[in-house]
Scaffold this active site. Structure first.
Site, PDB file in Angstrom:
ATOM      1  N   CYS A 111       0.881  -1.167   0.000  1.00 22.01           N
ATOM      2  CA  CYS A 111       0.000   0.000   0.000  1.00 22.01           C
ATOM      3  C   CYS A 111       0.915   1.212   0.000  1.00 22.01           C
ATOM      4  CB  CYS A 111      -0.918   0.016   1.225  1.00 22.01           C
ATOM      5  SG  CYS A 111      -1.991   1.480   1.271  1.00 22.01           S
ATOM      6  N   CYS A 114      -0.695   4.277   2.556  1.00 29.31           N
ATOM      7  CA  CYS A 114      -0.853   4.104   4.008  1.00 29.31           C
ATOM      8  C   CYS A 114      -0.676   2.636   4.356  1.00 29.31           C
ATOM      9  CB  CYS A 114      -2.198   4.653   4.479  1.00 29.31           C
ATOM     10  SG  CYS A 114      -3.616   4.051   3.539  1.00 29.31           S
ATOM     11  N   CYS A 116      -3.549   0.062   3.639  1.00 29.84           N
ATOM     12  CA  CYS A 116      -4.769  -0.646   3.259  1.00 29.84           C
ATOM     13  C   CYS A 116      -4.481  -2.145   3.205  1.00 29.84           C
ATOM     14  CB  CYS A 116      -5.269  -0.145   1.909  1.00 29.84           C
ATOM     15  SG  CYS A 116      -5.804   1.586   1.938  1.00 29.84           S
TER      16      CYS A 116
END
Length: 210
Positions: A111, A114, A116
Site C-alpha cells: 500500500c 498508508c 490498506c
C-alpha cells in the site's frame, strides 16, 4: 515466518512510529490507566486479529482454491463473492481481488499511501507492511525486496506489484507446494502463512508440516 510468530522488522530498515500510531498508543495507555480496558485483554484481542483469526481465514480460502478448481475460478473472477461464500466479509474486505502466483509470475502486495489491508482474511497489517522503507523498496526494486525476505526468484520470473487502496484490496494465491497432492484441506491450510498471502514468502514446504 508463520502467522503464529512475532512481528518482524523489514530487513535493514527501521522506521519510527507514525503520528497516528503514537496517538493510538497514548489513547490506549490512558484507557488502561483509567481502568476502562484491561491491558492483557487488549493484547489478546490484537494478537487474535493479527496472528490467528485473520491469517487463518485466508489460509482456508487458499486451501480450498488449491483443492477445488471451480472455487478457484470463482475466486479469481470475483474474489469478494467467493471469499464471502466462506463467511469471511466485512470492513476492509468489501472489495477484494485475488492474484495467482505461477511458475512465470510472482505477485506481491503493497500500500503505497498508508496501510490498506484485507482484515477479514489477513487480520491486522504487520508493522513492516506500514513502513515507508517497505513501500518504497517493493515498488522500485521488488526483486531486491523479496530477496531481503528470503524469496529468491529466477530472472525469468516476472514480479507484479499490486497497490492496495481503499477501493480494492489484494490477496495473493501462492503456488501449491510440491508433494502436497495427498494432503487434506486442513493440512494444506497449515502450509499457508500470512506473508505468502502478501507475496513476501512462499508457502511452507510439506516437510515442515507438523
Amino acid at each position: 515466518m508463520s502467522e503464529h510468530e512475532g512481528e518482524r522488522e523489514y530487513p535493514h530498515h527501521h522506521d519510527g512510529p507514525c503520528d497516528i500510531e503514537q496517538r493510538v498508543k497514548s489513547l490506549e495507555n490512558l484507557l488502561i490507566e483509567k481502568g476502562l480496558v484491561d491491558a492483557a485483554a487488549m493484547d489478546e484481542l490484537v494478537d487474535t486479529y493479527e496472528n490467528r483469526v485473520g491469517p487463518r481465514n485466508g489460509a482456508q480460502v487458499v486451501a480450498r482454491a488449491w483443492t477445488d478448481p471451480q472455487y478457484k475460478q470463482r475466486l479469481l473472477a470475483d474474489a469478494t463473492s467467493a471469499i464471502r461464500e466462506m463467511g469471511y466479509a466485512g470492513r476492509q474486505g468489501e472489495h477484494m481481488r485475488v492474484v495467482e502466483n505461477t511458475e512465470q509470475v510472482h505477485n506481491m502486495v503493497v500500500c503505497t499511501l498508508c496501510s490498506c489491508y484485507p482484515w477479514p482474511v489477513l487480520g491486522l497489517p504487520p508493522t513492516w507492511y506500514k513502513a515507508s522503507s517497505y513501500r518504497a523498496r517493493a515498488v522500485r526494486k521488488p526483486h531486491v525486496a523479496l530477496a531481503e525476505f528470503g524469496v529468491i526468484l529466477g530472472r525469468d520470473v516476472e514480479v507484479r506489484v499490486w497497490d492496495s487502496t481503499a477501493e480494492i484490496r489484494y490477496l495473493v494465491l501462492p503456488k501449491r507446494p510440491r508433494g502436497s497432492e495427498n494432503l487434506s484441506a486442513e493440512q494444506l491450510a497449515r502450509l499457508v502463512t500470512r506473508d505468502c498471502m502478501i507475496g513476501v514468502a512462499l508457502a511452507m514446504p510439506v516437510a515442515d508440516l507438523k
